[in-house]
Design an enzyme around this catalytic site. Structure first.
Site, short mmCIF file in Angstrom:
data_model
loop_
_atom_site.label_atom_id
_atom_site.label_comp_id
_atom_site.label_asym_id
_atom_site.label_seq_id
_atom_site.Cartn_x
_atom_site.Cartn_y
_atom_site.Cartn_z
N LYS A 76 -76.16 -22.26 -8.72
CA LYS A 76 -75.50 -21.10 -8.00
C LYS A 76 -75.43 -19.77 -8.95
O LYS A 76 -75.25 -20.26 -10.28
CB LYS A 76 -73.96 -21.61 -7.46
CG LYS A 76 -73.33 -20.53 -6.81
CD LYS A 76 -71.93 -21.08 -6.58
CE LYS A 76 -71.21 -20.25 -5.59
NZ LYS A 76 -69.75 -20.87 -5.46
N SER A 151 -68.95 -20.55 -0.09
CA SER A 151 -69.53 -19.55 -0.80
C SER A 151 -70.86 -20.06 -1.50
O SER A 151 -71.97 -19.29 -1.83
CB SER A 151 -68.91 -18.76 -1.96
OG SER A 151 -68.81 -19.85 -3.06
N SER A 175 -65.94 -24.35 -1.09
CA SER A 175 -67.20 -23.69 -1.25
C SER A 175 -68.28 -24.63 -1.65
O SER A 175 -69.43 -24.19 -1.58
CB SER A 175 -67.24 -22.34 -2.45
OG SER A 175 -66.45 -21.32 -1.68
#
Lengths: 486, 95, 484
Positions: A76, A151, A175
């Site tokens: 990420k 997210s 997330s």
């Protein structure tokens, strides 16, 4: 080879079926071919990946390969990677090439893994749909009109589309687990403090935790073993030994006591999701587990408490983005205040600004006790709910999200978007671990079963998830997009 | 607790975010509704409940007093928008 | 005419003498190239985290123990949020609600020899900010973050002081304590100690405090005194002219000798303090605190009391000699060698301090060591040399002409002549050479003779090149002159 799990790839690499370079080249080609549409990567680090793959192949040739040697994955874009842009999905950091590596990045590199690139995300990890990225929304490979969740939406979508066998995400209010559920993969949020936060751009420091996202619980166990452990650079990381997370995967679930929080099956839960979750729980009963209803009475207060604590911490954490030492700086500032105000207004997107404003307001004079202190008191009550429940049962089970993935653009209203995280947020407030496991489909969109355990029960959660995956096939389903016939 | 338009302007100034009137009005509207949702907290009796700042009840570890970091200015300033003579530059600060 | 009383409270920021910063492993050394000691953590790069320095905690606790303060079991770091270019993270990590040192008390020695107890409200740990350099960089300001993250102990007094002298006495006392403890170099010129001074005035006899002004960053003892004096004057004149004092931050301008408001448009500060989520509560166990307590050195107030009671020094001498640790250690070493506290005190405060002041040298760097001075004073006490010769030896030691007083006494032939035969011979020759003076002396009344004998003593001392024992000369002269 792209359809193999991380564990299967490890075996194949060890057996010499193919090299890490061949595997890396094949996946880079897939990214090249499919990610234009999916938008799951912000930065693809092809050259670095090939160099790392070659290094891993040499390590293996010397007979020094560890269990993760040569395995490709994605990070990420919240983890600082030295020499590679670390954008956090924000215009603010569009030009930020990190001068250092996050501890997690170092650990994965030392283990010989090959990072293919940095995945898309909601800006500064604020969002549940991955629509809040400066780099545009990510699409759900199961249905390109649906969101992948957020997210860590880029990480989830990339794994689901078999662009990469595993990825790292972060989970502040769901997330990792919610996008894993939306994309039909397995995602683990470890206990707060289990994985170092050093080098992970902070959203809400007392809630943030990094976790693995992969096809199977077994793969998550492999990755967690590599990233968990005490870090002297993170005061909140826990000095506690790291068990072999794969050692108990095959333990029997006979006698397992499962609690179903009644608050997780109430109004607002999509009936198709409820059905899938109940069917999954029936599978556990068939494996020898017993099920009882429990109560987490403060559940409905989790979102209100979270939307005080997380924005408050974020408003402070994001103050360092001021256009002075790194990041976006506005053109021709007239004075210092102008430099700050315009750099920040231009650099941050709407949701980030909204949360900064909420946090700034609730911390300000005259409001602190009513909001922040109150939310922290409620946070204790919420944690106590879980501690009480784990006196009675071994694990809790329920849905990871109230609905399957919703359509892109469907949730314009921030409050209704926030309510999407009803089943995941309390877990971060309590600091306990949770895992989302693929458990079915509704209208061809995946559904996730969430399993929760007491602090530091990761080994047990992985065992519980793995046993489910031994008798179900949901985690083997692949979207048509980017499939063999695509 | 009702949120005034002025509260948003004040927060925006404290947070150093420039907002035009339309944006301020838009955020005020959103934030008012978010705070209404948050206000459910007020109904809970938390008398005698200690605030919980961290999910684990651990205490701070202390680091030995040793210099472990060297001069990495050159590397760190590569991502800086404006530097000269090793200094970060900002518009003139008036004291 | 209204009688006014000044009320003063002080916030003293002391840079702690750690090797590394409070939350990072960067060096705290002073005077390096700009930003060469600002590591990733000090710069507040995205993703970095703080880890607390053990030495900073130990030093804060030592200070607390030295002022008899409560040391709470738990202290907590908070974030103070505001934007400023020298504050990299947009917040300062400090301790707002649960400081590491609770209420304590400092004994302040006043010029008249009396002492006053000033209460300390609390002391807390925090990180220092960087520096803004206002030289012209094309109309820009340059930021150096080397100082960012240096540990500070902020010591907050109660408003217990009533005059500029008391305030200065308090700062001196704090300075003495932190330098005795070795937790700070106390160097005000380099900013190791900085003061914010809260000043208000009220009519004498009134209980309620007046509105206070805070004078920021006053960085010398002398400026503290002057800033308080002119701020007091300003407030009194303002009130007497019908105005009111507003609560504000002011700066002292030493050149104009006045205080100025720091902002014309007073900006509402709202620091939004909240517990720092990156740091956990600091819990000190009793054993750790007891260990620090047992390793405390003797502190200035204790030393002063002991110098008076055990060594019999005056309260003034005891105060001066205990005012700094190097001074006290020097004095005690001289005393140890010479065996006489009063003589040691006289020499340290007289000849030595005078010479150090003239040359602007700190006692810690004195060219004459305490052992050397002790050896010299010993020879004065045992009569080997007289006072005049001793001064010569002192200067010779200062100029590094020899290693020890004894060596120099020999080399310069300064040993006091106590052989009465030799002295008698010199006296006889002086008497023989001074018939006029002898006659005058003998004709004088008894009460005038005491004064007149000085001439003869001088002549004899001159003849002996200063080595004759003056008391002996005096006695023998008197005997011989009074004979006939």
């Amino acid at each position: 080879m792209h359809d193999k799990t991380l564990t299967e790839l490890a075996t194949a690499l060890a057996a010499g079926e193919f090299s890490s370079r061949e595997l890396t080249e094949s996946l880079l080609a897939r990214i090249q071919r499919f990610d234009g549409e999916l938008n799951s990567f912000i930065t693809v680090t092809g050259d670095e990946a090939l160099a790392a793959a070659d290094a891993a192949d040499s390590t293996r040739a010397r007979g020094e390969a560890g269990p993760l040697n040569g395995l490709p994955l994605a990070l990420k874009d919240i983890f600082c990677t030295q020499g590679v842009r670390t954008s956090c999905g924000s215009r603010m950091l569009d030009n930020f090439v990190s001068p250092y590596n996050a501890t997690l990045v170092e650990k994965l590199a030392t283990a010989g893994t090959v990072c293919l690139g940095k995945t898309n995300m909601d800006e500064f990890a604020m969002g549940s749909s991955n629509e809040n990225s400066y780099y545009g929304p990510v699409k759900n490979p199961w249905d390109l009109s649906a969101v992948p969740g957020g997210s860590s939406g880029g990480s989830a979508a990339a794994v689901a589309a078999s662009l990469v066998p595993a990825a790292l995400g972060t989970d502040t209010g769901g997330s990792v687990r919610q996008p894993a559920a939306f994309c039909g993969i397995t995602g683990l949020k470890p206990t707060y403090g289990r994985v170092s936060r050093y080098g992970m751009v902070a959203y809400a420091s007392s809630l943030d935790q990094a976790g693995p996202m992969a096809r199977t619980a077994e793969d998550c166990a492999l990755l967690l073993g590599a990233i968990a452990g005490h870090d002297p650079r993170d005061s909140t990381s826990v000095a506690r030994g790291v068990p072999n997370y794969r050692a108990e995967l095959d333990a029997s679930l006979s006698g397992l006591k499962i609690g179903l929080p009644k608050e997780y099956f109430g109004d607002g839960l999509d009936p198709a999701v409820a059905t899938a979750v109940r069917e999954a729980i029936a599978v556990y009963e068939s494996l020898g587990a017993s099920v009882r209803e429990v109560s987490l009475p403060h559940t409905e207060l989790a979102i209100p408490a979270y939307y005080v604590i997380a924005p408050a911490e974020a408003s402070s954490n994001l103050s360092r983005f001021d256009g002075v030492r790194f990041g976006h700086r506005c053109e021709n500032p007239t004075d210092l205040i102008d430099l700050y105000k315009r750099s920040r207004a231009e650099g941050f997107g709407e949701e980030v600004k909204r949360r900064i404003l909420i946090g700034t307001h609730t911390l300000s004079e005259g409001f602190f006790d009513a909001y922040y202190k109150k939310a922290q008191q409620v946070r204790r009550l919420i944690r106590q709910d879980f501690l009480d429940a784990f006196e009675e049962v071994d694990v809790l089970m329920g849905p990871a999200a109230p609905t399957p993935a919703f359509d892109l653009g469907a949730n314009k209203d921030p409050v209704s978007m926030y309510l999407q995280d009803i089943y995941t947020i309390a877990i971060n407030l309590a600091g306990i671990p949770g895992i989302s496991v693929p458990a079915g489909f509704a209208n061809d969109r995946p559904i996730g079963l969430q399993v929760l355990g007491p602090h530091f029960a990761e080994q047990h959660l992985l065992n519980v998830a793995h046993q489910f995956q031994q008798v179900t096939d949901w985690h083997r389903c692949r979207p048509a997009f980017a499939g063999e016939n695509a | 607790m009702a949120l005034e338009h002025e509260d948003v302007r004040r927060a925006a100034h404290l947070a150093r975010l420039s907002l035009n009137d339309d944006e301020a009005a838009h955020y005020a509207d959103d934030i008012r509704r978010i705070l209404e949702m948050v206000d459910r907290l007020q109904a809970v009796d938390t008398q005698g409940v200690a605030p919980l700042a961290h999910p684990l009840d651990s205490t701070q570890r202390l680091r030995a007093d040793e210099v472990t970091e060297g001069d990495e200015r050159e590397r760190f300033q590569r991502c800086a928008p404006a530097v000269e003579d090793g200094l970060y530059l900002v518009p003139r600060v008036v004291e | 005419m209204m009688q006014w009383e000044t009320v003063i409270g002080l916030e003293v920021h002391v840079q702690l003498a750690t090797q590394s910063k409070i939350f990072s492993g960067a060096s705290t050394a002073f005077g390096s190239q700009p930003n060469s000691q600002a590591c990733a953590v000090d710069l507040g790069l995205p993703g970095v985290l703080p880890v607390l320095n053990e030495a900073a905690v130990a030093m804060a606790v030592q200070f607390g123990l030295a002022i008899d303060a409560e040391i709470p079991e738990t202290s907590v770091f908070d974030r103070k949020n505001y934007f400023y270019p020298d504050l990299p993270k947009g917040y300062q990590t400090s301790q707002m609600y649960h400081p590491i040192v609770g209420p304590g008390e400092v004994e302040v020695a006043l010029d008249d020899g009396s002492t006053k107890r000033v209460r300390v409200h609390h002391a807390h740990l925090e990180e220092d900010a960087g520096k803004s350099l206002h030289e012209d960089y094309h109309g820009m300001t340059g930021i150096d973050l080397n100082r960012a993250g240096t540990p500070l102990l902020e010591i907050v007094s109660e408003p217990d002081m009533r005059s500029a002298k008391e305030a200065v006495g308090y700062i001196r006392a704090i300075h003495a304590i932190v330098t005795y403890l070795g937790i700070s170099d106390g160097n005000m010129a380099e900013g190791s100690m900085r003061c914010d001074v809260n000043v208000s005035v009220r009519p004498k006899g009134q209980e309620a405090f007046g509105t206070r002004a805070e004078i920021k960053n006053v960085n010398s003892f002398r400026f503290v005194e002057k800033a308080i004096a002119c701020e007091t004057q300003r407030q009194i004149e303002l009130i007497e002219d019908g105005g009111t004092v507003i609560q504000e931050t002011r700066l002292y301008d030493p050149e104009a000798d006045e205080t100025r408001s720091m902002r014309t448009k007073e900006e509402a500060n709202d620091y939004r303090y909240f517990p720092c989520p990156d740091l956990l509560p600091v819990v000190l166990d009793r054993a750790y605190v007891d260990h620090l307590r047992s390793s405390l050195p003797e502190l200035p107030a204790e030393k002063r009391a002991r110098f008076e009671s055990e060594l019999g020094l005056s309260s003034y001498d005891a105060g001066v000699l205990s005012s700094s640790r190097p001074m006290a250690e020097y004095f005690e070493a001289v005393k140890q060698v010479c065996g006489d506290a009063k003589q040691a005190a006289n020499w340290v405060q007289g000849e030595l301090s005078g010479q150090l002041n003239r040359e602007g040298i700190d006692i810690a760097e004195s060219p004459v060591t305490a052992e050397q001075l002790g050896g010299l004073v010993k020879r004065v006490i045992d009569g080997t040399i007289n006072g005049k010769a001793a001064k010569q030896v002192f200067i010779a030691l200062w100029n590094d002409e020899g290693q020890t007083a004894d060596e120099l006494i020999d080399a310069k032939g300064l040993k006091q002549v106590t052989d009465s035969g030799a002295i008698e011979a010199m006296i006889d020759s002086v008497i023989a050479d001074s018939p006029v003076q002898v006659a005058q002396y003998r004709e004088a009344e008894d009460d005038k003779r005491g004064k007149m004998i000085g001439y003869f003593v001088g002549q004899v001392m001159k003849a002996s090149r200063g080595t004759a024992n003056p008391q002996q000369v005096n006695a023998l002269l008197k005997e011989k002159l009074d004979q006939a």
